[in-house]
Design a protein around this motif. Structure first.
Motif, short mmCIF file in Angstrom:
data_model
loop_
_atom_site.label_atom_id
_atom_site.label_comp_id
_atom_site.label_asym_id
_atom_site.label_seq_id
_atom_site.Cartn_x
_atom_site.Cartn_y
_atom_site.Cartn_z
N THR A 40 31.03 31.32 45.77
CA THR A 40 32.45 30.94 45.82
C THR A 40 33.19 31.42 44.57
OG1 THR A 40 32.04 28.72 44.93
CG2 THR A 40 32.09 28.94 47.33
N ALA A 41 32.52 31.37 43.42
CA ALA A 41 33.16 31.85 42.19
C ALA A 41 33.37 33.37 42.25
CB ALA A 41 32.31 31.48 40.97
N VAL A 42 32.38 34.09 42.73
CA VAL A 42 32.52 35.55 42.85
C VAL A 42 33.62 35.88 43.86
CG1 VAL A 42 31.37 37.66 43.63
CG2 VAL A 42 30.19 36.08 42.09
N ALA A 43 33.65 35.17 44.98
CA ALA A 43 34.70 35.41 45.97
C ALA A 43 36.08 35.14 45.39
CB ALA A 43 34.46 34.55 47.21
N ALA A 44 36.19 34.07 44.61
CA ALA A 44 37.47 33.76 43.97
C ALA A 44 37.87 34.86 43.01
CB ALA A 44 37.39 32.41 43.25
N LEU A 45 36.90 35.40 42.28
CA LEU A 45 37.19 36.49 41.35
C LEU A 45 37.65 37.74 42.10
CD1 LEU A 45 37.28 37.67 38.51
CD2 LEU A 45 34.83 38.18 38.74
N VAL A 46 36.97 38.06 43.17
CA VAL A 46 37.33 39.25 43.95
C VAL A 46 38.74 39.14 44.51
CG1 VAL A 46 36.79 40.55 46.07
CG2 VAL A 46 34.96 39.91 44.49
N VAL A 47 39.07 37.99 45.11
CA VAL A 47 40.42 37.87 45.68
C VAL A 47 41.48 37.75 44.59
CG1 VAL A 47 39.61 36.93 47.90
CG2 VAL A 47 40.30 35.35 46.08
N ALA A 48 41.13 37.15 43.46
CA ALA A 48 42.09 37.05 42.36
C ALA A 48 42.41 38.42 41.80
CB ALA A 48 41.56 36.12 41.27
N VAL A 49 41.37 39.23 41.59
CA VAL A 49 41.59 40.60 41.09
C VAL A 49 42.40 41.39 42.10
CG1 VAL A 49 40.43 42.78 40.54
CG2 VAL A 49 39.62 40.64 39.53
N HIS A 74 44.50 40.25 44.24
CA HIS A 74 45.89 39.74 44.29
C HIS A 74 46.66 40.12 43.04
CE1 HIS A 74 49.03 36.55 44.13
NE2 HIS A 74 49.13 36.90 45.39
N TYR A 75 45.96 40.16 41.90
CA TYR A 75 46.60 40.47 40.62
C TYR A 75 47.07 41.90 40.61
CZ TYR A 75 47.29 40.78 35.56
OH TYR A 75 47.82 40.95 34.31
N LEU A 126 41.75 28.09 38.44
CA LEU A 126 41.85 28.75 39.75
C LEU A 126 43.15 28.36 40.44
CD1 LEU A 126 38.22 28.40 41.18
CD2 LEU A 126 39.33 30.49 40.32
N LEU A 127 43.47 27.08 40.41
CA LEU A 127 44.71 26.62 41.05
C LEU A 127 45.94 27.14 40.32
CD1 LEU A 127 43.70 22.97 41.99
CD2 LEU A 127 43.80 24.99 43.48
N ALA A 128 45.88 27.18 39.00
CA ALA A 128 47.00 27.73 38.22
C ALA A 128 47.19 29.21 38.55
CB ALA A 128 46.76 27.54 36.73
N PRO A 188 48.88 34.71 38.39
CA PRO A 188 47.65 35.38 38.83
C PRO A 188 46.65 35.69 37.72
CG PRO A 188 49.52 36.30 39.99
CD PRO A 188 50.08 35.36 38.95
N LEU A 189 47.09 36.04 36.53
CA LEU A 189 46.16 36.34 35.46
C LEU A 189 45.28 35.14 35.12
CD1 LEU A 189 45.04 38.29 33.35
CD2 LEU A 189 46.89 37.57 31.82
N LEU A 190 45.84 33.94 35.18
CA LEU A 190 45.04 32.74 34.91
C LEU A 190 43.94 32.58 35.95
CD1 LEU A 190 47.76 30.11 33.91
CD2 LEU A 190 46.17 31.34 32.43
#
Length: 113
Positions: A101-110, A112-113, A56-58, A63-65
């Motif tokens: 929190t994991a789902v939220a991280a996935l949503v914002v990562a997608v 942002h990507y 997550l931090l990487a 962003p793909l990571l």
């Protein structure tokens, strides 16, 4: 800014969980006992959580990571839900916090990507 905040919170929660598994804390032991899983899985589960937190931090740099790490954590917590339901456990508050929190991280990562 929201992306960074959500990612850092998810990474922090996940890292804390990883540490509890890796140091052999009583809480994850009790969770494994309740789910009828062997204690020998603790280091593996802790390593998966730790890898997810680092991923997550990487993802803040690559962003793909972040997307891959968040997706992995969502799958991890889906497995945790199955483990709870398999033994009839309805104590899902902890699972829900980590899973959200994991789902939220996935949503914002997608996003942002």
């Amino acid at each position: 800014m929201v992306h960074v905040a959500v990612t850092v919170v998810a990474a922090l929660f996940t890292a804390i969980a990883a540490v509890t598994y890796l140091i052999g804390h009583d809480y994850p032991k009790a969770q494994l006992d309740m789910k009828r899983l062997p204690h020998s899985w603790m280091p593996v589960l802790g390593a998966l959580l730790g890898a997810g937190a680092l991923g997550l931090l990487a993802g803040l740099v690559v962003p793909l990571l972040g997307v891959l790490a968040a997706a992995g954590l969502v799958l991890y917590f889906a497995g945790a839900l199955v483990a709870h339901l398999r033994v009839g456990s309805r104590k899902l508050t902890g699972w829900a916090v980590f899973s959200v929190t994991a789902v939220a991280a996935l949503v914002v990562a997608v996003g942002h990507y």
